[in-house]
Design a protein around this motif. Structure first.
Motif, PDB file in Angstrom:
ATOM      1  N   VAL A 269       0.787  -0.971  -0.247  1.00  0.00           N
ATOM      2  CA  VAL A 269       0.024  -0.047   0.036  1.00  0.00           C
ATOM      3  C   VAL A 269       0.812   1.209  -0.068  1.00  0.00           C
ATOM      4  O   VAL A 269       1.776   1.507   0.928  1.00  0.00           O
ATOM      5  CB  VAL A 269      -1.051   0.088   1.136  1.00  0.00           C
ATOM      6  CG1 VAL A 269      -1.746   1.222   1.301  1.00  0.00           C
ATOM      7  CG2 VAL A 269      -1.761  -1.213   1.237  1.00  0.00           C
ATOM      8  N   LEU A 270       0.700   2.168  -1.092  1.00  0.00           N
ATOM      9  CA  LEU A 270       1.355   3.296  -1.237  1.00  0.00           C
ATOM     10  C   LEU A 270       0.596   4.422  -0.963  1.00  0.00           C
ATOM     11  O   LEU A 270      -0.513   4.604  -1.557  1.00  0.00           O
ATOM     12  CB  LEU A 270       2.148   3.360  -2.672  1.00  0.00           C
ATOM     13  CG  LEU A 270       3.057   2.113  -2.975  1.00  0.00           C
ATOM     14  CD1 LEU A 270       3.395   2.337  -4.371  1.00  0.00           C
ATOM     15  CD2 LEU A 270       4.156   1.781  -2.203  1.00  0.00           C
ATOM     16  N   ALA A 271       0.734   5.313  -0.083  1.00  0.00           N
ATOM     17  CA  ALA A 271       0.010   6.433   0.444  1.00  0.00           C
ATOM     18  C   ALA A 271       0.882   7.818   0.347  1.00  0.00           C
ATOM     19  O   ALA A 271       1.778   7.874   0.938  1.00  0.00           O
ATOM     20  CB  ALA A 271      -0.671   6.168   1.798  1.00  0.00           C
ATOM     21  N   SER A 272       0.519   8.746  -0.603  1.00  0.00           N
ATOM     22  CA  SER A 272       1.412   9.947  -0.691  1.00  0.00           C
ATOM     23  C   SER A 272       0.541  11.267  -0.691  1.00  0.00           C
ATOM     24  O   SER A 272      -0.674  11.000  -1.058  1.00  0.00           O
ATOM     25  CB  SER A 272       2.511   9.660  -1.551  1.00  0.00           C
ATOM     26  OG  SER A 272       1.598   9.654  -2.974  1.00  0.00           O
ATOM     27  N   ALA A 273       1.159  12.203  -0.279  1.00  0.00           N
ATOM     28  CA  ALA A 273       0.554  13.427  -0.960  1.00  0.00           C
ATOM     29  C   ALA A 273       1.559  14.709  -1.222  1.00  0.00           C
ATOM     30  O   ALA A 273       2.778  14.519  -1.061  1.00  0.00           O
ATOM     31  CB  ALA A 273      -0.289  14.130   0.525  1.00  0.00           C
ATOM     32  N   GLY A 274       1.163  15.441  -2.168  1.00  0.00           N
ATOM     33  CA  GLY A 274       2.144  16.466  -2.873  1.00  0.00           C
ATOM     34  C   GLY A 274       3.258  15.683  -3.185  1.00  0.00           C
ATOM     35  O   GLY A 274       3.334  14.659  -4.217  1.00  0.00           O
ATOM     36  N   ASP A 302      -3.500  15.510  -3.530  1.00  0.00           N
ATOM     37  CA  ASP A 302      -2.986  16.813  -4.037  1.00  0.00           C
ATOM     38  C   ASP A 302      -3.795  17.850  -3.938  1.00  0.00           C
ATOM     39  O   ASP A 302      -5.005  17.733  -3.887  1.00  0.00           O
ATOM     40  CB  ASP A 302      -2.372  16.514  -5.412  1.00  0.00           C
ATOM     41  CG  ASP A 302      -1.022  16.917  -5.686  1.00  0.00           C
ATOM     42  OD1 ASP A 302      -0.585  17.994  -5.396  1.00  0.00           O
ATOM     43  OD2 ASP A 302       0.201  16.097  -6.227  1.00  0.00           O
ATOM     44  N   ARG A 303      -3.156  19.062  -4.280  1.00  0.00           N
ATOM     45  CA  ARG A 303      -4.076  20.219  -4.100  1.00  0.00           C
ATOM     46  C   ARG A 303      -4.971  20.311  -5.436  1.00  0.00           C
ATOM     47  O   ARG A 303      -6.223  20.541  -5.329  1.00  0.00           O
ATOM     48  CB  ARG A 303      -3.261  21.449  -4.170  1.00  0.00           C
ATOM     49  CG  ARG A 303      -3.939  22.893  -3.810  1.00  0.00           C
ATOM     50  CD  ARG A 303      -2.943  24.047  -3.873  1.00  0.00           C
ATOM     51  NE  ARG A 303      -2.087  23.734  -2.714  1.00  0.00           N
ATOM     52  CZ  ARG A 303      -0.900  24.450  -2.646  1.00  0.00           C
ATOM     53  NH1 ARG A 303      -0.517  25.369  -3.437  1.00  0.00           N
ATOM     54  NH2 ARG A 303      -0.097  24.190  -1.766  1.00  0.00           N
ATOM     55  N   LEU A 358       4.309   5.466   3.706  1.00  0.00           N
ATOM     56  CA  LEU A 358       3.699   6.875   3.604  1.00  0.00           C
ATOM     57  C   LEU A 358       4.923   7.782   3.170  1.00  0.00           C
ATOM     58  O   LEU A 358       5.907   7.639   3.939  1.00  0.00           O
ATOM     59  CB  LEU A 358       2.911   6.935   4.742  1.00  0.00           C
ATOM     60  CG  LEU A 358       2.473   5.905   5.581  1.00  0.00           C
ATOM     61  CD1 LEU A 358       1.863   6.383   6.894  1.00  0.00           C
ATOM     62  CD2 LEU A 358       1.315   5.347   4.705  1.00  0.00           C
ATOM     63  N   CYS A 359       4.358   8.863   2.339  1.00  0.00           N
ATOM     64  CA  CYS A 359       5.190   9.921   2.404  1.00  0.00           C
ATOM     65  C   CYS A 359       4.173  11.271   2.007  1.00  0.00           C
ATOM     66  O   CYS A 359       3.445  11.004   1.193  1.00  0.00           O
ATOM     67  CB  CYS A 359       6.227   9.827   1.324  1.00  0.00           C
ATOM     68  SG  CYS A 359       7.586  10.945   1.080  1.00  0.00           S
ATOM     69  N   GLY A 360       4.872  12.256   2.723  1.00  0.00           N
ATOM     70  CA  GLY A 360       3.857  13.545   2.411  1.00  0.00           C
ATOM     71  C   GLY A 360       4.027  14.470   3.801  1.00  0.00           C
ATOM     72  O   GLY A 360       5.009  14.252   4.530  1.00  0.00           O
ATOM     73  N   PRO A 361       3.275  15.615   3.831  1.00  0.00           N
ATOM     74  CA  PRO A 361       3.459  16.461   5.080  1.00  0.00           C
ATOM     75  C   PRO A 361       3.186  15.536   6.375  1.00  0.00           C
ATOM     76  O   PRO A 361       2.364  14.635   6.367  1.00  0.00           O
ATOM     77  CB  PRO A 361       2.189  17.386   4.632  1.00  0.00           C
ATOM     78  CG  PRO A 361       2.009  17.203   3.371  1.00  0.00           C
ATOM     79  CD  PRO A 361       2.367  16.047   2.628  1.00  0.00           C
ATOM     80  N   LEU A 362       3.540  15.966   7.327  1.00  0.00           N
ATOM     81  CA  LEU A 362       3.415  15.296   8.590  1.00  0.00           C
ATOM     82  C   LEU A 362       1.988  15.083   9.188  1.00  0.00           C
ATOM     83  O   LEU A 362       1.726  13.876   9.531  1.00  0.00           O
ATOM     84  CB  LEU A 362       4.168  16.135   9.779  1.00  0.00           C
ATOM     85  CG  LEU A 362       5.805  15.757   9.464  1.00  0.00           C
ATOM     86  CD1 LEU A 362       6.477  16.709  10.582  1.00  0.00           C
ATOM     87  CD2 LEU A 362       6.227  14.472   9.668  1.00  0.00           C
TER      88      LEU A 362
END
Length: 407
Positions: A269-274, A302-303, A358-362
């Motif tokens: 499972v890959l979860a990311s933001a931005g 994403d935005r 997970l990778c993205g803002p805290l």
């Protein structure tokens, strides 16, 4: 192990040091960098301006001391030390620099706390610092040996061989060494890329290699950091996204990083933001090439679609997998098939036998991790990448460091 005498002193003085540690770190950085300007090539000036670097030092010193005296045991010490060591190696930190840091740090403690710092108190905290330093130096020495790298000359000249405008404020750069082969990297690892600023100071920043190994060049995908609330724009990201062109020389360190895709047969499972999508792209490509039979769930926030870097590539790579699901969230202009608004953490599948990245803002990673744990996922299956200077601090508004690092 901390000596019995020092343990008693550190336990007694920990509250006052914790209370004043940001002031101590502020004094320490100001004096050390003022008298040793060559260290400006090592420290991130953007983090200095925003105060993040001071907060990072505050968190690491206090948390390590607390751990030594039996407090803060919820923080997995080995994982934190590993992460800091990888960051240090990516910057070429040398054992000699620990001596400089220790001297100025203890000087700042004495300046801020004044007469409260007796010779015994000074000796106890000096022991804390050197236990920390020696542990890190040992790990970093082994890493330098494995990389066949000289910490004093960790950077090598590379050349930009390609440039692609990926999305709003986001650019991919292809980088190749001026001499020698492209070093191997694990999916999820990063390199430090350094440029010389207008004032002659070299500044380096960490960027994930955004595709799998096996290419003639490494790829990084950079989002321009725009300053907010009085903080400056990102020096390096601005140059890389606006002026760096094919043929330019940059300075690059070998790939490192302890959050990498683990081998296995179960779901991923890959979860990311931005721009946190970058390690996911390397993992997706690796899975498509090496383990296409592993089920993969991809969740990205994403935005807007215009800000979503590498979106088409993610779907193309997913199409090469036997089982691939994609869930996209956009705060603005969500197209048909995507979800509007902020990410719903419960939309991240909580497969009990999956590996989670997970990778993205805290706040994003905190919310997703909390949701996964609430739904029964074992904490050791959740790995996440944190960039920036805050590698230790944990609290209500922070994400705890991982209890198990990927290898």
């Amino acid at each position: 192990m901390l000596s019995a005498q020092s343990r008693e002193i550190v336990t007694a003085t920990l509250p006052v040091v914790r209370e004043h540690v940001v002031a101590i770190a502020t004094r320490f950085y100001g004096r050390m960098l003022g008298e040793n300007p060559e260290l400006l090539n090592v420290f991130n000036r953007g983090n200095q301006a925003s105060g993040e670097q001071r907060k990072a030092l505050a968190g690491s010193v206090v948390a390590y001391a607390a751990h030594l005296v039996g407090q803060g045991q919820e923080i997995p010490l080995d994982a934190v030390i590993s992460r800091i060591a990888h960051k240090h190696v990516s910057l070429g930190i040398t054992p000699e620099q620990y001596t400089i840091v220790g001297r100025y740090l203890m000087g700042a403690v004495k300046e801020v706390l004044g007469e409260a710092v007796t010779p015994e108190v000074a000796a106890a905290w000096d022991e804390v610092y050197w236990l920390f330093a020696v542990k890190l130096i040992a790990i970093e020495t082994r890493m330098y040996q494995d990389l066949h790298a000289d910490p004093g000359r960790i950077y090598a000249p590379w050349v930009v061989t390609g440039r692609v405008e990926e999305a709003e404020d986001a650019v991919s750069l292809l980088l190749a060494p001026e001499s020698g082969p492209v070093p191997h990297h694990l999916a999820g690892q990063y390199v430090t890329v350094a440029l010389e600023m207008a004032d002659g100071v070299r500044q380096g920043r960490q960027y994930t290699v955004s595709r799998a190994a096996g290419h003639e060049a490494l790829r990084i995908t950079v989002r321009r950091v725009r300053g907010t609330d009085g903080t400056p724009d990102g020096e390096v990201s601005t140059l890389l996204t606006t002026t760096t062109k094919v043929g330019d020389q940059v300075w690059v360190t070998p790939p490192v990083g302890d959050i990498a895709l683990a081998e296995g047969a179960g779901p991923v499972v890959l979860a990311s933001a931005g721009i946190g999508v970058t390690p996911m792209m390397a993992m997706l490509e690796h899975l498509a090439e090496r383990s296409p039979d592993r089920p993969v769930a991809f969740v990205h926030a994403d935005r807007s679609p215009a800000r979503h870097a590498l979106a088409q590539e993610a779907q193309r790579l997913g199409g090469r997998l036997e089982s691939f699901t994609s869930t996209l969230f956009y705060e603005q202009d969500a197209p048909e098939g995507a979800r509007a608004g902020l990410v719903d953490p419960d939309a991240v599948p909580a497969y009990p036998d999956a590996d989670f990245y997970l990778c993205g803002p805290l706040p994003f990673m905190r919310d997703v991790r909390t949701s996964l744990l609430r739904r029964g996922v074992d904490t050791g299956r959740i790995r996440f990448e944190v960039f920036g200077s805050d590698l230790w601090t944990s609290g209500a508004d922070r994400l705890p460091v991982p209890e198990q690092a990927a290898s």
